[in-house]
Design a protein around this motif. Structure first.
Motif, PDB file in Angstrom:
ATOM      1  N   PHE A 143       0.842  -1.204   0.000  1.00 34.85           N
ATOM      2  CA  PHE A 143       0.000   0.000   0.000  1.00 34.85           C
ATOM      3  C   PHE A 143       0.873   1.247   0.000  1.00 34.85           C
ATOM      4  N   VAL A 144       0.444   2.249  -0.778  1.00 33.72           N
ATOM      5  CA  VAL A 144       1.070   3.574  -0.706  1.00 33.72           C
ATOM      6  C   VAL A 144       0.073   4.507  -0.037  1.00 33.72           C
ATOM      7  N   ILE A 145       0.495   5.125   1.070  1.00 30.07           N
ATOM      8  CA  ILE A 145      -0.356   6.077   1.787  1.00 30.07           C
ATOM      9  C   ILE A 145       0.171   7.471   1.474  1.00 30.07           C
ATOM     10  N   ARG A 146      -0.677   8.297   0.920  1.00 24.23           N
ATOM     11  CA  ARG A 146      -0.258   9.631   0.515  1.00 24.23           C
ATOM     12  C   ARG A 146      -0.988  10.683   1.344  1.00 24.23           C
ATOM     13  N   GLY A 147      -0.238  11.438   2.148  1.00 25.89           N
ATOM     14  CA  GLY A 147      -0.821  12.553   2.891  1.00 25.89           C
ATOM     15  C   GLY A 147      -0.625  13.840   2.121  1.00 25.89           C
ATOM     16  N   GLN A 148      -0.850  14.962   2.797  1.00 25.88           N
ATOM     17  CA  GLN A 148      -0.701  16.244   2.090  1.00 25.88           C
ATOM     18  C   GLN A 148       0.738  16.586   1.805  1.00 25.88           C
ATOM     19  N   HIS A 149       1.649  16.072   2.645  1.00 24.26           N
ATOM     20  CA  HIS A 149       3.049  16.474   2.522  1.00 24.26           C
ATOM     21  C   HIS A 149       3.971  15.341   2.087  1.00 24.26           C
TER      22      HIS A 149
END
Ligand SMILES: [Zn+2]
Ligand SMILES: [Zn+2]
Ligand SMILES: [Zn+2]
Length: 294
Positions: free
Chosen positions: A172-178
């Motif tokens: 899984f790739v978790i992408r936040g705002q930064h």
């Protein structure tokens, strides 16, 4: 649960990710192991199977559910997750699902993100089928590269080759705002993984995934580690091979941390030659309880 806000007070909250375990499916100590790696360990040295908590405003997501969930959720103020993401069907990644049933948590309406093959296993297993009928879980299907958006972050499943006797396997790739983070606890070989994603090097693949932090399969240090079992039975790219392929950390590389460590892995010992080698090359060994802000 405390919220974390941007320094500019924009009101946008950041996503916090917590590594709930850094050991392979068997944990540390591994049941039945009477070798020096597991004999006489103090409780401070115990490690849980890999799992990740994702805290986003009011919501808690976890990736993988191990039988040690009760202890692991202590790192998240013992909150009940709202959504669960499962990588694959090997024990250590799913054997904690039963804890959400009537005997323990008695949860209702938890969204369970699984692949189609994984859903089949859940529906065919009497204990888990009953939990679906009782409304403990409702299933949401995941598939390769199909991104799902949540309040403050997105999750993208990435199909990787890993002993497919039961289910397929998704990282899984978790992408936040930064920032963004890759969670890849298990895969068979770099050759097969890179081939499937039509790329030629680990560095290139991580660049294409656009990740800042990569938690990579570090099950074994080297191929020599398992004396009693053939590597054909338990294939994972050893850390030694991965760091040989990578070489030294270069400018612009993501932070790479190895996890999913087998009880036999010498890198559990921070003073070992192997751990030192990893660090000297610019890479890291992930720590249980380690937190990342995305
Ligand atoms: Zn595993
Ligand atoms: Zn052991
Ligand atoms: Zn596995």
């Amino acid at each position: 649960m405390k919220q974390i806000h941007d320094a500019d007070n924009s009101g946008l909250s950041m996503v916090e990710v917590v590594l709930l375990g850094n050991a392979q499916d068997g944990g540390r100590p591994q049941p039945g192991c009477n070798k020096p790696c597991c004999i006489g360990l103090s409780p401070n040295d115990y490690r849980y199977p890999t799992s990740l908590g994702i805290i986003d405003q009011e919501q808690l997501h976890i990736i993988d559910a191990s039988r040690h969930l009760g202890s692991q959720l202590q790192l998240l103020e013992n909150r009940i997750p709202d959504e669960i993401w499962i990588t694959h069907a090997h024990f250590g990644h799913i054997d904690g699902l039963g804890l959400f049933g009537r005997e323990t948590i008695n949860a209702k309406g938890i969204i369970l993100h699984v692949s189609k093959r994984m859903e089949g296993i859940i529906r065919e297993t009497p204990h888990w089928r009953l939990m679906l009928e009782q409304g403990v879980f409702s299933i949401s299907e995941i598939s390769d590269k199909a991104t799902i958006s949540n309040a403050g972050f997105t999750i993208t499943p990435i199909l990787v080759p890993h002993r497919g006797e039961l289910s397929d396997m998704h990282a899984f790739v978790i992408r936040g705002q930064h920032k963004s983070l890759l969670y890849l606890p298990d895969h068979d070989t770099w050759k097969e993984t890179l081939k499937l994603h039509e790329t030629t090097s680990i560095r290139q693949w991580l660049k294409e995934l656009e990740v800042d932090i990569a938690l990579l399969d570090g099950t074994f240090w080297s191929h020599n580690e398992l004396q009693s079992r053939s590597q054909n039975v338990v294939p994972h790219p050893p850390i030694k091979e991965t760091i040989n392929l990578l070489g030294y950390k270069q400018q612009g590389d993501p932070d790479i941390l190895f996890f999913h460590l087998n009880h036999t892995n010498p890198v559990f010992d921070e003073w070992s030659e192997e751990h030192t080698t990893v660090v000297e090359m610019g890479w890291k060994i992930a720590k249980q309880g380690q937190r990342f802000i995305l």
